[in-house]
Design a protein around this motif. Structure first.
Motif: not given
Length: 319
Positions: A29-31, A100, A103-104, A107
Motif C-alpha cells: 500500500s506504500n509502494h 502499520e 511508514p511513519e 519517514n
C-alpha cells in the motif's frame, strides 16, 4: 532497497503467516521495496517450516535458522549482518507490534534526520504487577544510568538507519540497550515514537520476571563497558594506585613512629595499622595488575563465533 524488516522469533508458529500478510499489505500500500528477514532462534515448533513456505510464496522473505536457542541479541546480530535495506525495522513476531507504524518510522529516519527511532508502548495490555511496574522501574534506571531519554528501552519495534546496525555490536543480552550502544558508538540523533501495543493473540510470553533482574545487571555491565571497556586501566589502575598509596602511607607512618617517636612501644606487627597497610598494598597491586591484564586482553581479542546457523533461505551464507 528501502526497507529491511528483521523479526527474531522463538516458537511463534501461530502468528507468522498473519504477521507476514499484514507486513506485505503495508509494504504494497506504500509502494516500498523491502525484504522480510525472519531469524528463527532455535524454535522447536513448526516455525521454520512456515518460514520456508512463506519464502516460496514471496521472494522478499528470507530466513536464518539457528541450530539452537542463542538469545534475542544473537538473532538481531545475525539479522543486522545480513540486511541490505536503507532503513532497518525490528519487530517481534507475536503480533504485539503493529506493522502499520512502519511508514511513519521510515519517514522519521529518511526525512526527519533521525538515526534511530524507538517505539514507546505508552498504553500497554500486559500485567500491571508483573510487567508494567517492573518495566517502568527498569526504564527509569536505564534513563538515569545511560543518559538516553527514552520511555521504553525494551520495545521491540524500532527503526534504524543502515549505518547504525552495521556499526554496533549486539551481544550477550544487550538487545534491550541498543539505543545506548548506538549513543556510545557516536549516533546521537535518537528519537522516540508512541506506538500501538497489541494484546498477545497466540501462545504465551517467552519472558518472565527474571528478564528485569537480568536487565538491571546488564545495565550495570553496559555502563561499566561504555565507560571503561576500552580503557580498563583507567579504573583498575587508578583504584590500584590509590589503594597502594594508602597502604604505603600507613607503612611510612608506622616506620617513622617506631624509629623516632615510640621506639620502645608495641611491636609493629601488634598494631592494626600494620595489617591495614599490608592489605591495602596487596589489593592495590592486584587491582593494578587486573587493569594491566584487561588492557592486554583488549589488544589481543579475537572475534569469536557466538551462534551457529543451521539453515538459510534466500540469503548468502554468513561468515
Amino acid at each position: 532497497m528501502q526497507l529491511s524488516i528483521v523479526i527474531p522469533l522463538l516458537n511463534e508458529e501461530e502468528s507468522l503467516k498473519e504477521l507476514h500478510d499484514w507486513i506485505v499489505s503495508v509494504m504494497q500500500s506504500n509502494h516500498f521495496s523491502y525484504e522480510i528477514l525472519f531469524v528463527d532462534d532455535g524454535s522447536t515448533d513448526n516455525s521454520w517450516n512456515i518460514i520456508s513456505k512463506l519464502s516460496n510464496q514471496n521472494p522478499a522473505v528470507k530466513g536464518i535458522h539457528f541450530l539452537r536457542n542463542y538469545g534475542k541479541s544473537q538473532a538481531l546480530h545475525a539479522g543486522f549482518k545480513a540486511v541490505v535495506g536503507d532503513v532497518i525495522i525490528t519487530m517481534d513476531a507475536d503480533l504485539q507490534d503493529n506493522p502499520e507504524e512502519i511508514p511513519e518510522l521510515y519517514n522519521m529516519i529518511t526525512n526527519e534526520g533521525y538515526e534511530l527511532v524507538s517505539g514507546w508502548k505508552k498504553k500497554r495490555y500486559d500485567s500491571i504487577l508483573f510487567k508494567n511496574t517492573p518495566s517502568k522501574l527498569f526504564n527509569w534506571a536505564a534513563r538515569r544510568t545511560s543518559g538516553v531519554r527514552l520511555h521504553d528501552f525494551n520495545c521491540g519495534l524500532k527503526a534504524y538507519a543502515k549505518d547504525v546496525v552495521k556499526n554496533i555490536e549486539v551481544s550477550g543480552e544487550m538487545h534491550r540497550y541498543i539505543p545506548v550502544l548506538a549513543k556510545n558508538a557516536g549516533f546521537s540523533k535518537i528519537g522516540e515514537k508512541v506506538v500501538q501495543h497489541q494484546a498477545r493473540k497466540y501462545g504465551k510470553t517467552k519472558f518472565g520476571i527474571e528478564r528485569f533482574i537480568n536487565g538491571f545487571l546488564d545495565l550495570l555491565t553496559i555502563w561499566f563497558v561504555s565507560r571503561f571497556g576500552k580503557r580498563p586501566m583507567h579504573l583498575f589502575g587508578a583504584l590500584g594506585v590509590l589503594m597502594f598509596l594508602i597502604g604505603f602511607g600507613f607503612a611510612i607512618y608506622l616506620g617513622i613512629d617506631k624509629m623516632f617517636i615510640n621506639k620502645f612501644g608495641r611491636l609493629i606487627t601488634d598494631r592494626p595499622q600494620f595489617y591495614i597497610s599490608l592489605i591495602a598494598m596487596v589489593l592495590g597491586t592486584q587491582l593494578f595488575l587486573a587493569g594491566f591484564i584487561g588492557e592486554i586482553l583488549i589488544r589481543s581479542k579475537k572475534e569469536e563465533k557466538r551462534y551457529i546457523v543451521s539453515e538459510e533461505i534466500n540469503n548468502q551464507l554468513l561468515e
